[in-house]
Design a protein around this motif. Structure first.
Motif, mmCIF file in Angstrom:
data_model
loop_
_atom_site.group_PDB
_atom_site.id
_atom_site.type_symbol
_atom_site.label_atom_id
_atom_site.label_comp_id
_atom_site.label_asym_id
_atom_site.label_seq_id
_atom_site.Cartn_x
_atom_site.Cartn_y
_atom_site.Cartn_z
ATOM 1 N N GLU A 75 42.304 36.597 39.240
ATOM 2 C CA GLU A 75 41.659 37.757 39.851
ATOM 3 C C GLU A 75 42.692 38.767 40.341
ATOM 4 O OE1 GLU A 75 39.077 36.149 42.864
ATOM 5 O OE2 GLU A 75 37.621 35.456 41.391
ATOM 6 N N SER A 79 43.385 42.589 38.539
ATOM 7 C CA SER A 79 43.056 43.815 39.263
ATOM 8 C C SER A 79 44.156 44.879 39.142
ATOM 9 C CB SER A 79 42.813 43.499 40.744
ATOM 10 O OG SER A 79 44.015 43.097 41.370
ATOM 11 N N SER A 81 46.303 47.803 37.668
ATOM 12 C CA SER A 81 46.099 48.876 36.696
ATOM 13 C C SER A 81 47.160 49.951 36.902
ATOM 14 C CB SER A 81 44.702 49.481 36.827
ATOM 15 O OG SER A 81 44.558 50.120 38.081
#
Length: 91
Positions: A75, A79, A81
């Motif tokens: 996770e 996340s 980016s």
């Protein structure tokens, strides 16, 4: 870069496996090694290629706790980016 970082912290027997190209800008691999105190560790490394910079994200835990924490690790790296669009301009 990831190997040098892990070794600079005093870790030994550092290795990588299961390299996977996720896109033109991202690659993911598993890493493992032994801490200076002798504890075995395992984790995932995300490498991201940007237009002007490159990023290396190391997320891991003691080997014995890896399976219990793998979802959290996924996770966190999932996340990440790049607002610039990455080196390819598509990310």
């Amino acid at each position: 870069l990831a190997t040098g970082t892990l070794k600079s912290l005093g870790n030994k027997d550092v290795g990588f496996e299961n390299l996977e190209d996720l896109s033109d800008d991202y690659a993911l691999a598993d890493y493992f090694g032994v801490t200076p105190t002798g504890a075995h560790f395992k984790g995932k490394v995300l490498v991201a290629l940007d237009r002007t910079d490159n990023y290396v994200m190391l997320l891991g835990t003691e080997d014995k706790d890896f399976k219990a924490n793998e979802k959290i690790i996924d996770e966190i790296w999932g996340s990440f980016s790049m607002k610039s669009g990455g080196a390819s301009g598509k990310s």
